[in-house]
Design an enzyme around this catalytic site. Structure first.
Site, PDB file in Angstrom:
ATOM      1  CB  THR A 186      -0.982  -0.142   1.568  1.00 50.06           C
ATOM      2  OG1 THR A 186      -1.679   1.447   1.417  1.00 50.06           O
ATOM      3  CG2 THR A 186      -0.033  -0.086   2.530  1.00 50.06           C
ATOM      4  CD  GLU A 332      -3.630  -0.395   5.673  1.00 53.97           C
ATOM      5  OE1 GLU A 332      -4.524  -0.749   4.743  1.00 53.97           O
ATOM      6  OE2 GLU A 332      -2.390   0.056   5.022  1.00 53.97           O
ATOM      7  CE  LYS A 440      -7.654  14.736  15.415  1.00 60.18           C
ATOM      8  NZ  LYS A 440      -6.117  14.093  15.883  1.00 60.18           N
ATOM      9  CD1 TRP A 445     -12.197  15.843  17.013  1.00 58.47           C
ATOM     10  CD2 TRP A 445     -11.931  13.465  16.261  1.00 58.47           C
ATOM     11  NE1 TRP A 445     -10.568  14.543  17.412  1.00 58.47           N
ATOM     12  CE2 TRP A 445     -11.157  13.619  17.095  1.00 58.47           C
ATOM     13  CE3 TRP A 445     -12.536  13.006  14.537  1.00 58.47           C
ATOM     14  CZ2 TRP A 445     -10.486  12.220  16.610  1.00 58.47           C
ATOM     15  CZ3 TRP A 445     -11.996  11.492  15.071  1.00 58.47           C
ATOM     16  CH2 TRP A 445     -10.266  11.045  15.834  1.00 58.47           C
TER      17      TRP A 445
END
Lengths: 546, 546
Positions: A186, A332, A440, A445
């Protein structure tokens, strides 16, 4: 006390033997460079797989060693998948579109013994060959008639000649289910590519999970056309899960972005299910709408790799009676993490009511445990509002990158995906941002993606990006960076006012800066890393919000 | 080289946690003795499962020990399945219909610590209790209001009181996937019952395999009513695989043979899928036809446990638009071995053409390796003609019976099922006989079942059985044993002539004997063992065939 059922390993070899025995007459149709319409059966395929396994043994490749492939989706690539992995070797699928230095890095890092490549990728490797000292030979996946006339690649072998003289019986080794089966790198935006080393066990379990009715829902009556490249996470596993259920496979080779070829394949082979990235669906839609053709056999398509824009759902449904289903995952995760099908109480909803559900990435597949956490790793509720970093666990999720010194997961065994999402009470996850891009602000968020989506709806904006920039009081505040449409000169105040009523007031960007161009990565995405560097010393123009 | 994916165990605990988290609002509807319509959600169920786990720990049951259940299909039985297995104990489901000496044997053999039982089975255990010295207590699965007024069972506990005061949090142990999860005894016609000890791994893998589209094809939009008792091989696994996909469960309790209750549950709960033995379907069909009701939500039913007569397929299809699908398996296979769905080229066939396919037991599920062999253990071809003993292998197939001294499988690791079958080129298996009943004539096999089916079509025959009897020249020849219809006196020659043109000539029984009654086993099957004893010294009446 242990149970007393047979302790038999979960191996790709067993999927192969099963498919050969029970579904030997199922078909595989391919487009290759040397044959626009190649057709044979599973039984034919696995006969050649056994010849190929004999050839690999003769070449001296040993169990545990890697064999690389640079190839599109076709029957020879499928043969390599099975012959390499079932021989106890590692099938290292390589993305031929990577930068040369990345190709060099991963081929050397994997210590690939041989490279199998489509004719079209010969020039790619010719430019690299001097930096690949360990590769013992290059096998071109074609017949003698289509071999390149000359090449600087040493030990250049023709695939068909390689296997032609081999016996079609092979004594497959008894493998431990934890043996490595395949390897896929990746490429992040920073550092070298990282390898994900799958095992036979993880691959077989992923097959079962991804074939379930609320995942791909694969049956032996499906005709499956995987348009996601086989060099991307094993083509989402369809090259294994298709044979597991006896589905017919249709493999479009290098024609994956060609709407006309896709349409022809769908109609001639009666494809029922296809899977790929949104770009592919736009290409297919474009062709269908221009040509006036229909795709009556096609029931559903799986879209993943990027969020799917709503018009793709609507156009496929309204004009072609095809259901588009989102999936989410990553290299993954083998790759499947979530899949989007409707819950029973939604089935009777109007299309308008279904749309917000369909735009989400879906529910976790059984086998994938998922949570969202805040900055302090505290688990957040599944209320469709709280957004946090997505962490996953499961038998087809990565533990450690190939040859890495430490685990890729945290102390409690969770892998952080790098995505930020909400999860609602019905279990539907919706990606709102990447962890590194989320802003943030005052402990809360803010989704950069959502702000960008709003900015892009302004008629005078050509392109927009939002990044978090240091702010004395709020730690970070969103900065809107805009390329105005040619000939237009919107003001900052005008663009910021556009957010009023469209997002929570504290989400509205603190300021807007105009640029001539927004930097992009090699794959065409906005390079927020470059933007953050550029605005690292940014001074906020006023004191609003304090 | 091992792959580097997470090495997480396959456990029922993970299915439970997944279902609780993702499908907490899915429903479970039950008929119990104390409540004709109990309804709650998965989240409710697993909350009570945690209370029950605390109670089991308080009772002092230890990991690896067995806890027995004598219960029908309802929510409390489901709670026991999860609480016992996920605590690391063994859920020993007991068939309450066994003979008292069999119940005594298996409860003592399993060393059950506690027995959980429905109110209706209190008398069964009262008659046995003196011979069950190791059982520490008896928990009646009801509330205080419905407890028996008095009982000779010592340490009699009320289920609801047992769990009422317990905390609804529980720290589930991290289990090895090979840990035993449940135990089910199979009662053969000879010897003591034998226990099959499932593991968490075998159960989870069976779940995945049995949920696939060409098996039960379970989705979260299904409403599943398992009519197969939960004391028969974990109710064919539906109590695990349903929650795995988030399906709503409908559990008919003791009303499993009551067509009216089944019809009401199907229509009120919108059941889409049900599973059970042919007897149940006859009961349901009978009720539907008598009452004139329809079952519009019901899409398909799975039938297994015995060959399903063609009229059941036809009546469900023609009158109720329900597809009947056969499955085959056994306690030793968790149970699923084959499942019958159509291959793509059959979908367009007429119903008449489909019928012979549907009457077969189906194709192996991915995970089950299967072969048929002759008397010398030589593998036979899949041509739909050669019939041989069915042998299987797979991660949910038995290795060894509980507490047995030797494996249940042969030296190559195959388990002999005791069934005789053909397998056709499309992979469909068709049972033709039991190994012990097949007649071995001159080195060839003759199906006793097929001959019995032909005999039963003769208008003067009330009941017929065919056994193999010693024959000087052919080793064995078929003997037809007949009970004539009341008041009728067919001749042997007349009945034997009936086989002409209906079976191969060398299959035609050598002779026919009339009896007043054919012996039956406790479960109502013809006792061929008794017939063979009765005719062990049989002298063939003439010399045909020599």
């Amino acid at each position: 006390m242990h149970g007393q059922m047979m302790n038999l390993p979960l191996t790709i070899t067993n999927i192969m033997k099963f498919a050969d025995k029970v579904y030997g007459n199922s078909e595989i149709v391919s487009v290759t460079a040397d044959n626009p319409y190649h057709r044979y059966t599973y039984a034919d395929a696995f006969r050649r797989v056994r010849q190929l396994a004999n050839a690999l043994a003769r070449l001296g490749v040993e169990p545990g060693q890697c064999v690389g492939t640079l190839a599109m989706n076709d029957y020879r690539h499928l043969e390599l998948y099975y012959a390499i992995s079932c021989s106890g070797m590692v099938c290292h699928t390589i993305n031929p579109r990577l930068f040369p230095e990345q190709l060099e890095y991963i081929i050397n890092h994997a210590e690939d013994q041989y490279l199998f490549l489509d004719v079209m990728f010969v020039p790619v490797l010719e430019r690299l060959v001097e930096r690949l000292p360990r590769v013992k030979g290059f096998v071109v996946m074609t017949d003698e008639a289509h071999m390149p006339a000359s090449s600087c690649l040493p030990n250049l072998i023709c695939y068909e000649s390689l296997i032609a003289g081999e016996a079609d019986t092979f004594d497959w080794p008894e493998l431990d289910e934890n043996e490595a089966s395949s390897l896929c790198y990746t490429s992040g935006t920073t550092g070298n590519p990282k390898g994900v080393l799958y095992s036979h066990r993880s691959t077989v379990l992923h097959c079962y999970g991804s074939a379930l009715a609320d995942s791909f829902g694969l049956s032996g009556r499906d005709v499956v056309m995987p348009i996601v490249p086989m060099f991307h996470v094993n083509g989402w596993g369809l090259v294994y899960s298709g044979p597991m259920v006896g589905a017919k496979l249709v493999m479009p080779g290098a024609k994956m972005g060609d709407g006309e070829t896709l349409c022809t394949l769908i109609n001639e082979e009666k494809v029922t299910l296809s899977a790929g990235v949104p770009t592919v669906w736009l290409a297919l839609l474009g062709y269908l709408e221009r040509s006036g053709q229909q795709v009556p056999s096609l029931q559903r398509i799986t879209t993943g790799g990027a969020a799917c824009p709503q018009p793709i759902f609507d156009r496929f449904r309204d004009q072609f009676d095809v259901e588009v289903q989102q999936a989410w995952g990553m290299t993954e995760m083998s790759p499947l993490g979530t899949y989007n099908t409707l819950r029973p109480h939604m089935v009777s909803w109007s299309e308008q009511e279904k749309t917000p559900v369909r735009l989400k990435q879906g529910r976790p597949v059984c086998g994938v445990d998922m949570k969202i956490v805040d900055d302090n790793n505290r688990e957040l509720p599944w209320d469709g509002k709280a957004s946090g970093a997505v962490k996953v666990r499961g038998p087809w999720v990565i533990q450690r990158y190939f040859k890495a010194g430490e685990d890729a997961c945290d102390a409690e065994g969770w892998f952080e995906t790098g995505d930020v999402a909400t999860i609602d009470a019905d279990g539907y996850m919706q990606i709102t941002d990447r962890t590194k891009d989320v802003i943030k602000s005052g402990g809360e968020w803010i989704s950069s993606i959502e702000l960008e989506n709003v900015a892009m709806t302004h008629p005078l904006v050509a392109e927009a990006a939002v990044i978090g920039v240091y702010h004395e009081k709020w730690t970070e505040r969103p900065l809107l960076v805009v390329v105005a449409k040619e000939g237009e000169s919107p003001t900052a105040a005008e663009l910021l006012a556009h957010f009023q009523g469209r997002v929570a007031s504290w989400w509205i960007p603190e300021a807007c800066e105009f640029v001539a161009e927004i930097p992009h990565t090699a794959t065409g995405k906005v390079s927020k890393k470059d933007l953050r560097v550029r605005f690292s010393d940014y001074v906020w123009p006023n004191k609003t919000g304090e």
